[in-house]
Every structure is written in structure tokens, then in C-alpha cells.
Design a protein around this motif. Structure first.
Motif, mmCIF file in Angstrom:
data_model
loop_
_atom_site.group_PDB
_atom_site.id
_atom_site.type_symbol
_atom_site.label_atom_id
_atom_site.label_comp_id
_atom_site.label_asym_id
_atom_site.label_seq_id
_atom_site.Cartn_x
_atom_site.Cartn_y
_atom_site.Cartn_z
ATOM 1 N N SER A 1 0.834 -1.210 0.000
ATOM 2 C CA SER A 1 0.000 0.000 0.000
ATOM 3 C C SER A 1 0.866 1.257 0.000
ATOM 4 N N GLN A 2 2.016 1.206 0.656
ATOM 5 C CA GLN A 2 2.922 2.352 0.633
ATOM 6 C C GLN A 2 3.497 2.556 -0.767
ATOM 7 N N MET A 3 3.787 1.463 -1.458
ATOM 8 C CA MET A 3 4.283 1.571 -2.826
ATOM 9 C C MET A 3 3.222 2.179 -3.722
ATOM 10 N N PHE A 4 1.965 1.773 -3.519
ATOM 11 C CA PHE A 4 0.885 2.331 -4.329
ATOM 12 C C PHE A 4 0.770 3.830 -4.113
ATOM 13 N N GLN A 5 0.884 4.272 -2.882
ATOM 14 C CA GLN A 5 0.800 5.703 -2.601
ATOM 15 C C GLN A 5 1.924 6.464 -3.284
ATOM 16 N N LEU A 6 3.119 5.916 -3.275
ATOM 17 C CA LEU A 6 4.251 6.559 -3.945
ATOM 18 C C LEU A 6 4.049 6.594 -5.457
ATOM 19 N N MET A 7 3.587 5.474 -6.030
ATOM 20 C CA MET A 7 3.335 5.436 -7.477
ATOM 21 C C MET A 7 2.213 6.387 -7.861
ATOM 22 N N ASN A 8 1.201 6.484 -7.022
ATOM 23 C CA ASN A 8 0.086 7.397 -7.281
ATOM 24 C C ASN A 8 0.563 8.849 -7.264
ATOM 25 N N GLN A 9 1.432 9.181 -6.346
ATOM 26 C CA GLN A 9 1.981 10.536 -6.275
ATOM 27 C C GLN A 9 2.798 10.865 -7.525
ATOM 28 N N VAL A 10 3.625 9.927 -7.975
ATOM 29 C CA VAL A 10 4.414 10.130 -9.188
ATOM 30 C C VAL A 10 3.487 10.296 -10.390
ATOM 31 N N THR A 11 2.427 9.501 -10.448
ATOM 32 C CA THR A 11 1.476 9.585 -11.555
ATOM 33 C C THR A 11 0.792 10.944 -11.578
ATOM 34 N N LYS A 12 0.372 11.434 -10.427
ATOM 35 C CA LYS A 12 -0.284 12.748 -10.366
ATOM 36 C C LYS A 12 0.663 13.851 -10.838
ATOM 37 N N GLU A 13 1.919 13.777 -10.427
ATOM 38 C CA GLU A 13 2.900 14.779 -10.858
ATOM 39 C C GLU A 13 3.139 14.698 -12.369
ATOM 40 N N ALA A 14 3.189 13.485 -12.897
ATOM 41 C CA ALA A 14 3.411 13.299 -14.337
ATOM 42 C C ALA A 14 2.238 13.837 -15.145
ATOM 43 N N SER B 1 0.044 16.153 -14.190
ATOM 44 C CA SER B 1 -0.021 17.614 -14.088
ATOM 45 C C SER B 1 1.032 18.272 -14.975
ATOM 46 N N CYS B 2 2.205 17.678 -15.052
ATOM 47 C CA CYS B 2 3.257 18.205 -15.923
ATOM 48 C C CYS B 2 2.845 18.083 -17.383
ATOM 49 N N LEU B 3 2.230 16.966 -17.728
ATOM 50 C CA LEU B 3 1.767 16.751 -19.097
ATOM 51 C C LEU B 3 0.679 17.755 -19.466
ATOM 52 N N LYS B 4 -0.251 17.983 -18.557
ATOM 53 C CA LYS B 4 -1.306 18.976 -18.800
ATOM 54 C C LYS B 4 -0.717 20.371 -18.964
ATOM 55 N N GLN B 5 0.255 20.703 -18.152
ATOM 56 C CA GLN B 5 0.892 22.016 -18.215
ATOM 57 C C GLN B 5 1.590 22.208 -19.558
ATOM 58 N N ASP B 6 2.259 21.164 -20.038
ATOM 59 C CA ASP B 6 2.934 21.241 -21.327
ATOM 60 C C ASP B 6 1.940 21.421 -22.464
ATOM 61 N N VAL B 7 0.820 20.737 -22.402
ATOM 62 C CA VAL B 7 -0.193 20.833 -23.462
ATOM 63 C C VAL B 7 -0.803 22.223 -23.492
ATOM 64 N N TYR B 8 -1.086 22.803 -22.340
ATOM 65 C CA TYR B 8 -1.706 24.126 -22.290
ATOM 66 C C TYR B 8 -0.735 25.244 -22.644
ATOM 67 N N SER B 9 0.549 25.018 -22.436
ATOM 68 C CA SER B 9 1.517 26.081 -22.695
ATOM 69 C C SER B 9 1.891 26.182 -24.171
ATOM 70 N N VAL B 10 1.760 25.113 -24.916
ATOM 71 C CA VAL B 10 2.136 25.104 -26.331
ATOM 72 C C VAL B 10 0.942 24.615 -27.138
ATOM 73 N N GLN B 11 0.638 25.318 -28.234
ATOM 74 C CA GLN B 11 -0.517 24.947 -29.047
ATOM 75 C C GLN B 11 -0.330 23.580 -29.712
ATOM 76 N N GLU B 12 0.768 23.390 -30.386
ATOM 77 C CA GLU B 12 1.023 22.123 -31.061
ATOM 78 C C GLU B 12 2.176 21.419 -30.355
ATOM 79 N N THR B 13 1.834 20.414 -29.585
ATOM 80 C CA THR B 13 2.834 19.730 -28.791
ATOM 81 C C THR B 13 3.011 18.305 -29.306
#
Length: 72
Positions: free
Chosen positions: A2-15, A17-29
Motif C-alpha cells: 500500500s505504501q508503494m501504491f501511494q508513492l506510485m500514485n503521487q508520481v502519476t499525479k505529478e506526471a 499535471s506536468c503533461l497537462k501544463q505542457d499541453v496548455y503552454s504550447v498549441q502544437e505539442t
């Protein structure tokens, strides 16, 4: 496990959010899927196995990632 799942979930959320930020910052990505998946996997392994938060997706000059790529 369960601790591993929490760590993987945190990494996934960060990934996502970063992906969403990249898409919104550039029109054609374009996404290099292999690079993105490699960085995501590096973050998951670093956080679950070593307890490190390296954030390879945002930090493209990450030492753990670059050293791992040299081994390949």
C-alpha cells in the motif's frame, strides 16, 4: 504494497499535471512517448525502491536518469 501504491500514485499525479501544463503552454505539442515513459518509470523506481523523489519529468538534467541511460 500500500505504501508503494501511494508513492506510485503521487508520481502519476505529478506526471499528469506536468503533461497537462505542457499541453496548455504550447498549441502544437509533440510527445516523445518513449522519453516520457522512461522518465515516468525512472521516477516510480526511484520513489518505490530508493525512497527518492527525483522528478525526472520536470528535471531533464536529472543525474539518476542520465547515469541510468549511460548503462544502457
Amino acid at each position: 504494497m500500500s505504501q508503494m501504491f501511494q508513492l506510485m500514485n503521487q508520481v502519476t499525479k505529478e506526471a499528469v499535471s506536468c503533461l497537462k501544463q505542457d499541453v496548455y503552454s504550447v498549441q502544437e505539442t509533440e510527445l516523445d512517448r518513449k522519453d516520457y515513459c522512461t522518465r515516468f518509470t525512472n521516477d516510480v523506481i526511484a520513489s518505490t525502491a530508493f525512497g527518492l523523489q527525483v522528478n525526472s519529468i520536470k528535471d531533464r538534467e536529472n543525474h539518476l536518469l542520465s547515469d541510468g541511460q549511460k548503462v544502457d
